[in-house]
Design a protein around this motif. Sequence first.
Motif, PDB file in Angstrom:
ATOM      1  N   LYS A  21     -19.994  32.376   5.033  1.00 35.45           N
ATOM      2  CA  LYS A  21     -20.319  31.827   3.702  1.00 35.45           C
ATOM      3  C   LYS A  21     -19.135  32.066   2.758  1.00 35.45           C
ATOM      4  N   PRO A  22     -17.984  31.497   3.074  1.00 34.45           N
ATOM      5  CA  PRO A  22     -16.787  31.748   2.260  1.00 34.45           C
ATOM      6  C   PRO A  22     -16.927  31.234   0.831  1.00 34.45           C
ATOM      7  N   LYS A  23     -16.213  31.892  -0.063  1.00 37.13           N
ATOM      8  CA  LYS A  23     -16.230  31.499  -1.479  1.00 37.13           C
ATOM      9  C   LYS A  23     -14.815  31.259  -2.015  1.00 37.13           C
ATOM     10  N   ASN A  24     -13.894  30.939  -1.114  1.00 33.34           N
ATOM     11  CA  ASN A  24     -12.502  30.743  -1.535  1.00 33.34           C
ATOM     12  C   ASN A  24     -12.106  29.272  -1.616  1.00 33.34           C
ATOM     13  N   GLY A  25     -13.097  28.384  -1.634  1.00 33.43           N
ATOM     14  CA  GLY A  25     -12.810  26.964  -1.811  1.00 33.43           C
ATOM     15  C   GLY A  25     -12.507  26.200  -0.548  1.00 33.43           C
ATOM     16  N   SER A  26     -12.644  26.840   0.604  1.00 37.98           N
ATOM     17  CA  SER A  26     -12.457  26.169   1.898  1.00 37.98           C
ATOM     18  C   SER A  26     -13.685  26.433   2.758  1.00 37.98           C
ATOM     19  N   PRO A  27     -14.182  25.416   3.498  1.00 38.06           N
ATOM     20  CA  PRO A  27     -15.328  25.649   4.369  1.00 38.06           C
ATOM     21  C   PRO A  27     -14.986  26.457   5.615  1.00 38.06           C
ATOM     22  N   ASN A  28     -13.696  26.641   5.907  1.00 39.63           N
ATOM     23  CA  ASN A  28     -13.305  27.382   7.097  1.00 39.63           C
ATOM     24  C   ASN A  28     -13.786  28.826   7.041  1.00 39.63           C
ATOM     25  N   ALA A  29     -14.136  29.363   8.209  1.00 40.14           N
ATOM     26  CA  ALA A  29     -14.469  30.782   8.311  1.00 40.14           C
ATOM     27  C   ALA A  29     -13.207  31.604   8.102  1.00 40.14           C
ATOM     28  N   ASN A  30     -13.325  32.751   7.444  1.00 40.24           N
ATOM     29  CA  ASN A  30     -12.143  33.593   7.297  1.00 40.24           C
ATOM     30  C   ASN A  30     -12.420  35.028   7.704  1.00 40.24           C
ATOM     31  N   TYR A  31     -11.363  35.698   8.140  1.00 44.01           N
ATOM     32  CA  TYR A  31     -11.426  37.104   8.541  1.00 44.01           C
ATOM     33  C   TYR A  31     -10.015  37.669   8.467  1.00 44.01           C
ATOM     34  N   ILE A  32      -9.861  38.950   8.730  1.00 41.80           N
ATOM     35  CA  ILE A  32      -8.535  39.571   8.648  1.00 41.80           C
ATOM     36  C   ILE A  32      -8.189  40.320   9.937  1.00 41.80           C
ATOM     37  N   ILE A  33      -6.903  40.555  10.119  1.00 46.05           N
ATOM     38  CA  ILE A  33      -6.401  41.467  11.143  1.00 46.05           C
ATOM     39  C   ILE A  33      -5.483  42.466  10.448  1.00 46.05           C
ATOM     40  N   ILE A  34      -5.745  43.746  10.688  1.00 51.64           N
ATOM     41  CA  ILE A  34      -4.911  44.816  10.126  1.00 51.64           C
ATOM     42  C   ILE A  34      -3.987  45.325  11.225  1.00 51.64           C
ATOM     43  N   ASN A  35      -2.684  45.256  10.974  1.00 50.44           N
ATOM     44  CA  ASN A  35      -1.692  45.839  11.875  1.00 50.44           C
ATOM     45  C   ASN A  35      -1.353  47.230  11.355  1.00 50.44           C
ATOM     46  N   VAL A  36      -1.650  48.248  12.171  1.00 43.27           N
ATOM     47  CA  VAL A  36      -1.466  49.633  11.737  1.00 43.27           C
ATOM     48  C   VAL A  36      -0.196  50.200  12.354  1.00 43.27           C
ATOM     49  N   GLY A  37       0.704  50.658  11.489  1.00 49.61           N
ATOM     50  CA  GLY A  37       1.915  51.339  11.903  1.00 49.61           C
ATOM     51  C   GLY A  37       2.295  52.327  10.829  1.00 49.61           C
ATOM     52  N   GLU A  38       3.578  52.455  10.550  1.00 48.44           N
ATOM     53  CA  GLU A  38       4.009  53.287   9.426  1.00 48.44           C
ATOM     54  C   GLU A  38       3.379  52.794   8.119  1.00 48.44           C
ATOM     55  N   GLU A  39       3.320  51.478   7.984  1.00 47.37           N
ATOM     56  CA  GLU A  39       2.633  50.836   6.875  1.00 47.37           C
ATOM     57  C   GLU A  39       1.499  49.978   7.435  1.00 47.37           C
ATOM     58  N   LEU A  40       0.625  49.489   6.570  1.00 45.48           N
ATOM     59  CA  LEU A  40      -0.418  48.563   6.992  1.00 45.48           C
ATOM     60  C   LEU A  40       0.004  47.148   6.620  1.00 45.48           C
ATOM     61  N   ASP A  41      -0.125  46.250   7.555  1.00 46.97           N
ATOM     62  CA  ASP A  41       0.149  44.839   7.307  1.00 46.97           C
ATOM     63  C   ASP A  41      -1.127  44.067   7.591  1.00 46.97           C
ATOM     64  N   VAL A  42      -1.525  43.218   6.653  1.00 48.72           N
ATOM     65  CA  VAL A  42      -2.800  42.505   6.776  1.00 48.72           C
ATOM     66  C   VAL A  42      -2.568  41.009   6.903  1.00 48.72           C
ATOM     67  N   GLU A  43      -3.153  40.424   7.949  1.00 50.80           N
ATOM     68  CA  GLU A  43      -3.127  38.970   8.149  1.00 50.80           C
ATOM     69  C   GLU A  43      -4.485  38.408   7.741  1.00 50.80           C
ATOM     70  N   ILE A  44      -4.485  37.341   6.954  1.00 46.09           N
ATOM     71  CA  ILE A  44      -5.726  36.649   6.594  1.00 46.09           C
ATOM     72  C   ILE A  44      -5.777  35.345   7.386  1.00 46.09           C
ATOM     73  N   HIS A  45      -6.834  35.173   8.165  1.00 48.94           N
ATOM     74  CA  HIS A  45      -6.947  34.004   9.039  1.00 48.94           C
ATOM     75  C   HIS A  45      -8.083  33.082   8.592  1.00 48.94           C
ATOM     76  N   SER A  46      -7.839  31.787   8.676  1.00 52.67           N
ATOM     77  CA  SER A  46      -8.811  30.745   8.326  1.00 52.67           C
ATOM     78  C   SER A  46      -9.081  29.930   9.582  1.00 52.67           C
ATOM     79  N   VAL A  47     -10.352  29.833   9.962  1.00 53.55           N
ATOM     80  CA  VAL A  47     -10.714  29.225  11.248  1.00 53.55           C
ATOM     81  C   VAL A  47     -11.656  28.035  11.025  1.00 53.55           C
ATOM     82  N   PRO A  48     -11.245  26.834  11.430  1.00 45.52           N
ATOM     83  CA  PRO A  48     -12.148  25.685  11.316  1.00 45.52           C
ATOM     84  C   PRO A  48     -13.285  25.771  12.326  1.00 45.52           C
TER      85      PRO A  48
END
Length: 236
Positions: free
Chosen positions: A181-208
Motif C-alpha cells: 500500500k505505497p504512498k509515494n505516488g507510484s503503484p509499484n511495491a517498494n522495499y529496501i536493502i541495507i548493505n552493512v559494512g563500515e558504513e550502512l548503504d541503503v538501496e530503495i527498490h520499486s517493483v512492478p
Amino acid sequence: MRIAVISDIHSNLLALKAVLEDIKERGVDITVCTGDLVGYCTYPNEVIELLREKNILTIMGNYDDAVGYEKFICGCDYPDPKDMENASISLNYTIETVTEENKRFLRELPLEMVLKFEGKNIMFVHGSPRRINEYLKENSKEAEEVMGEFKYDALVCGHTHIPYVKKYKDKYLINAGSVGKPKNGSPNANYIIINVGEELDVEIHSVPYDYETVAEEILKNGLPEKFAENIRTGKA
C-alpha cells in the motif's frame, strides 16, 4: 551483509510475491519484515502463510495487533471521518477473514528486534521504539526526538509507507516503505536493502506487479472503492 527489509504488506499477496522474487534475484543474506501484514486488501491469510513458509523474521505492526486481538480500531491516524469509517470496514473484514491459527501467529509476533550484523546493532520496529503506531516521518519532530535518545547503530521502521534513509550524527533512521500500500505516488511495491559494512548503504527498490487485479479483487469483495484507487495510484 545484505539485509532486505519489507513492511506494510496489507494483505496484498501479488505485491508480496513480486517483491520476494525481486529479493531472491538480488542475493540478500536475510529478509526482515517490520509488520502490518494484513488489512485493506483481500489476501490476509495467504500473506501470513507465505511469510511463515519462508521463515521471514517478522515484527508486529499495529494492524497485526488489532486483528490478532480483534480490537475495535487499527491504531491508524485518520483525521478524516470518512477515512476512519473505511478503516473500520477494512478491520472488520480482516478480522472476519483471518483464521484463528493466523490470529494466534499475529499475537505472538515480537514488538521489536535487535540484530547484530558486522558489528552493527540494528533495531527493527514497526512504528517507533516508543509506540507501535507512531509515525517517524522524514525530518519530523518525532524522528528527531527518537533518534536523540536512540542507543543502537540503526533504527529500521515502517508504518509511514514511504521509504527513506536519514543519518543523525553516527546513527541511521531507515524506513522500509510499503510493499502492499505505497504512498509515494507510484503503484509499484517498494522495499529496501541495507548493505552493512563500515558504513550502512541503503538501496530503495520499486517493483512492478499486477496491481489492477488486486484493485479489482478489492471491489469484488465489497471493500471501499477508495482502497482500489489507492492501489492504482500509490497515494492515500
